[in-house]
Design a protein around this motif. Sequence first.
Motif, PDB file in Angstrom:
ATOM      1  N   GLU A  44      35.090  38.321  46.343  1.00 18.25           N
ATOM      2  CA  GLU A  44      36.096  37.802  45.414  1.00 18.25           C
ATOM      3  C   GLU A  44      35.981  38.111  43.997  1.00 18.25           C
ATOM      4  O   GLU A  44      37.150  38.382  43.377  1.00 18.25           O
ATOM      5  CB  GLU A  44      35.892  36.323  45.506  1.00 18.25           C
ATOM      6  CG  GLU A  44      36.781  35.150  44.589  1.00 18.25           C
ATOM      7  CD  GLU A  44      36.360  33.925  44.430  1.00 18.25           C
ATOM      8  OE1 GLU A  44      36.751  33.314  43.136  1.00 18.25           O
ATOM      9  OE2 GLU A  44      35.502  33.561  45.280  1.00 18.25           O
ATOM     10  N   GLY A  45      34.914  38.483  43.697  1.00 20.21           N
ATOM     11  CA  GLY A  45      34.776  39.044  42.131  1.00 20.21           C
ATOM     12  C   GLY A  45      35.136  40.444  42.139  1.00 20.21           C
ATOM     13  O   GLY A  45      35.498  40.870  41.312  1.00 20.21           O
ATOM     14  N   ALA A  46      35.450  41.211  43.209  1.00 16.36           N
ATOM     15  CA  ALA A  46      35.648  42.723  43.199  1.00 16.36           C
ATOM     16  C   ALA A  46      37.421  42.653  43.516  1.00 16.36           C
ATOM     17  O   ALA A  46      37.817  43.780  43.271  1.00 16.36           O
ATOM     18  CB  ALA A  46      34.924  43.398  44.442  1.00 16.36           C
ATOM     19  N   LYS A  48      39.834  39.746  43.902  1.00 19.95           N
ATOM     20  CA  LYS A  48      40.883  38.704  43.882  1.00 19.95           C
ATOM     21  C   LYS A  48      41.475  38.651  42.562  1.00 19.95           C
ATOM     22  O   LYS A  48      40.783  38.668  41.600  1.00 19.95           O
ATOM     23  CB  LYS A  48      39.901  37.128  43.751  1.00 19.95           C
ATOM     24  CG  LYS A  48      41.060  36.062  43.941  1.00 19.95           C
ATOM     25  CD  LYS A  48      40.266  34.826  44.056  1.00 19.95           C
ATOM     26  CE  LYS A  48      41.191  33.383  43.862  1.00 19.95           C
ATOM     27  NZ  LYS A  48      40.857  32.256  44.232  1.00 19.95           N
ATOM     28  N   GLY A  49      42.817  38.799  42.461  1.00 20.32           N
ATOM     29  CA  GLY A  49      43.624  38.855  41.153  1.00 20.32           C
ATOM     30  C   GLY A  49      43.788  40.306  40.685  1.00 20.32           C
ATOM     31  O   GLY A  49      42.702  41.039  41.010  1.00 20.32           O
ATOM     32  N   LYS A  50      44.487  40.467  39.934  1.00 16.71           N
ATOM     33  CA  LYS A  50      44.706  41.863  39.413  1.00 16.71           C
ATOM     34  C   LYS A  50      43.766  42.299  38.457  1.00 16.71           C
ATOM     35  O   LYS A  50      43.445  43.370  38.446  1.00 16.71           O
ATOM     36  CB  LYS A  50      46.218  41.798  38.532  1.00 16.71           C
ATOM     37  CG  LYS A  50      47.276  41.739  39.180  1.00 16.71           C
ATOM     38  CD  LYS A  50      48.662  41.773  38.281  1.00 16.71           C
ATOM     39  CE  LYS A  50      49.776  41.917  39.025  1.00 16.71           C
ATOM     40  NZ  LYS A  50      51.042  42.189  38.136  1.00 16.71           N
ATOM     41  N   LEU A  51      43.078  41.506  37.638  1.00 14.85           N
ATOM     42  CA  LEU A  51      42.263  41.868  36.911  1.00 14.85           C
ATOM     43  C   LEU A  51      40.829  42.557  37.481  1.00 14.85           C
ATOM     44  O   LEU A  51      40.126  43.378  37.225  1.00 14.85           O
ATOM     45  CB  LEU A  51      41.693  40.548  35.826  1.00 14.85           C
ATOM     46  CG  LEU A  51      40.454  40.853  35.113  1.00 14.85           C
ATOM     47  CD1 LEU A  51      40.727  41.952  33.892  1.00 14.85           C
ATOM     48  CD2 LEU A  51      40.087  39.587  34.253  1.00 14.85           C
ATOM     49  N   ARG A  52      40.315  41.616  38.648  1.00 19.13           N
ATOM     50  CA  ARG A  52      39.298  41.916  39.193  1.00 19.13           C
ATOM     51  C   ARG A  52      39.472  43.243  40.097  1.00 19.13           C
ATOM     52  O   ARG A  52      38.658  44.117  40.109  1.00 19.13           O
ATOM     53  CB  ARG A  52      38.825  40.642  40.186  1.00 19.13           C
ATOM     54  CG  ARG A  52      38.248  39.614  39.367  1.00 19.13           C
ATOM     55  CD  ARG A  52      38.061  38.357  40.124  1.00 19.13           C
ATOM     56  NE  ARG A  52      37.350  37.321  39.416  1.00 19.13           N
ATOM     57  CZ  ARG A  52      37.292  36.112  39.836  1.00 19.13           C
ATOM     58  NH1 ARG A  52      37.840  35.855  40.999  1.00 19.13           N
ATOM     59  NH2 ARG A  52      36.893  35.333  39.079  1.00 19.13           N
ATOM     60  N   ALA A 301      29.422  42.027  41.358  1.00 18.86           N
ATOM     61  CA  ALA A 301      28.295  41.280  41.211  1.00 18.86           C
ATOM     62  C   ALA A 301      27.908  40.311  40.391  1.00 18.86           C
ATOM     63  O   ALA A 301      27.665  39.095  40.722  1.00 18.86           O
ATOM     64  CB  ALA A 301      27.052  42.475  40.673  1.00 18.86           C
ATOM     65  N   MET A 302      28.650  40.298  39.163  1.00 23.40           N
ATOM     66  CA  MET A 302      28.619  39.069  38.269  1.00 23.40           C
ATOM     67  C   MET A 302      29.089  37.776  38.778  1.00 23.40           C
ATOM     68  O   MET A 302      28.815  36.697  38.623  1.00 23.40           O
ATOM     69  CB  MET A 302      29.408  39.312  36.930  1.00 23.40           C
ATOM     70  CG  MET A 302      29.216  38.369  36.061  1.00 23.40           C
ATOM     71  SD  MET A 302      27.800  37.968  35.302  1.00 23.40           S
ATOM     72  CE  MET A 302      27.316  39.464  34.580  1.00 23.40           C
ATOM     73  N   ARG A 303      30.312  37.945  39.490  1.00 21.41           N
ATOM     74  CA  ARG A 303      31.004  36.753  39.875  1.00 21.41           C
ATOM     75  C   ARG A 303      29.804  36.135  41.283  1.00 21.41           C
ATOM     76  O   ARG A 303      29.819  34.935  41.330  1.00 21.41           O
ATOM     77  CB  ARG A 303      32.438  37.206  41.054  1.00 21.41           C
ATOM     78  CG  ARG A 303      32.843  36.173  41.629  1.00 21.41           C
ATOM     79  CD  ARG A 303      33.164  34.889  40.909  1.00 21.41           C
ATOM     80  NE  ARG A 303      33.871  33.732  41.738  1.00 21.41           N
ATOM     81  CZ  ARG A 303      33.783  32.555  41.338  1.00 21.41           C
ATOM     82  NH1 ARG A 303      33.402  32.029  39.872  1.00 21.41           N
ATOM     83  NH2 ARG A 303      34.240  31.464  42.163  1.00 21.41           N
ATOM     84  N   MET A 304      29.254  36.933  41.982  1.00 17.46           N
ATOM     85  CA  MET A 304      28.314  36.422  43.010  1.00 17.46           C
ATOM     86  C   MET A 304      27.161  35.630  42.241  1.00 17.46           C
ATOM     87  O   MET A 304      26.773  34.715  42.737  1.00 17.46           O
ATOM     88  CB  MET A 304      27.684  37.720  43.776  1.00 17.46           C
ATOM     89  CG  MET A 304      26.745  37.346  44.850  1.00 17.46           C
ATOM     90  SD  MET A 304      26.201  38.598  45.587  1.00 17.46           S
ATOM     91  CE  MET A 304      25.001  39.466  44.432  1.00 17.46           C
ATOM     92  N   GLN A 305      26.791  36.212  41.148  1.00 15.23           N
ATOM     93  CA  GLN A 305      25.648  35.531  40.415  1.00 15.23           C
ATOM     94  C   GLN A 305      26.258  34.104  40.082  1.00 15.23           C
ATOM     95  O   GLN A 305      25.530  33.170  39.944  1.00 15.23           O
ATOM     96  CB  GLN A 305      25.186  36.225  39.205  1.00 15.23           C
ATOM     97  CG  GLN A 305      24.101  35.822  38.403  1.00 15.23           C
ATOM     98  CD  GLN A 305      23.608  36.604  37.292  1.00 15.23           C
ATOM     99  OE1 GLN A 305      22.806  37.515  37.659  1.00 15.23           O
ATOM    100  NE2 GLN A 305      24.288  36.548  36.158  1.00 15.23           N
TER     101      GLN A 305
END
Length: 346
Positions: A44-46, A48-52, A301-305
């Motif tokens: 998801e962090g990698a 999901k969405g245009k920014l990611r 990685a940050m989203r997972m954390q």
Amino acid sequence: MKKKFDVKSVLNVLLPLVLALAVGAIIILFIGENPIEAYAALIEGAFKGKLRLGTTLAGFTPLLLTSLAFIVAAKAGAFNVGVEGEVLLGGIVAAYIGINWTFLPAPLLIIACFLGAMIVAALWAFIPAALKAYYDVSEVCVTILMNSVALYITNYLVSGPMSAGTTIAESKPVAVTLPKLMMPSALNAGIFIAIVVTIVMIFILQKTSLGTKIRLVGTNPANAEYAGINPKHTFIKAMMISGALGGIAGTIEVLGVHGAFLNNFASGLGNNGMLAALIAKCNVFTAPIISFFIAMLNSGAMRMQQATNVPKSLIDTITAVFIIFACMELIGNLKKRAAKKAEEKK
């Protein structure tokens, strides 16, 4: 001699990847978290969405080029650890041209930035290549030391003559930038340049006489010389092409991501590109897959954390395990090659 795309080579890379993720899942279980939820948050962090998604692709662009730079040198038998220095010098030259050559129209100025960066980075790579070819000086030692020299040169320039006068060591903004994609992410048109460059380099390595010479020299310089190829000249050409690719990566980062030269902006780019190339066993077809995988890990990685309390440092662990599994086959191949050479000598 020609290394073509085949399913087996891809599977040889994907298997260590799956094993590394499995080891990561076991570690996550020991932490007391759910591996499925952790990896879902990572994805998801990698993506999901245009920014990611844009952030992942923006990280993939320089990794693709730096891994390709290492592979080209490796095909000729060189271990080019100096890609990071070439990225830095290419970036500073692109910044200088982008700031001062404003008499050129925008399209020509962008071309001039790329050409200037490629020439200077290629000349920088010429130094360790010539020392290795003519004096048998280890290119590994020379390129490692030259990375520090490149860092000091760029540090001096952005802190002095090219300084923007801000608290952060950076140059003045460049007059031209590459078109942005997927705002507000850092993704830019440089990704298309990187893809085109990769296709061109695959064509050169697989379909041209230069590519054949590079592979022959990397496999056996003595046989290449017997076949009428100058191994020293070919070795130097491969290193200079490698340097030019690093210069392209630096230019894309300056013109596309930052809009200026930030001090030490390339920290880790050269090493990560080298790791991607080594994991891919210097295969030009599988290197983009590995580069994208590493970019995905770093981006998510940050989203997972945040979602699961799994520390971000676990990504470094997974990458390290990935390298170990990938290198196990490489070590086996090296042993077989050494045994074969010993038999040939007998």
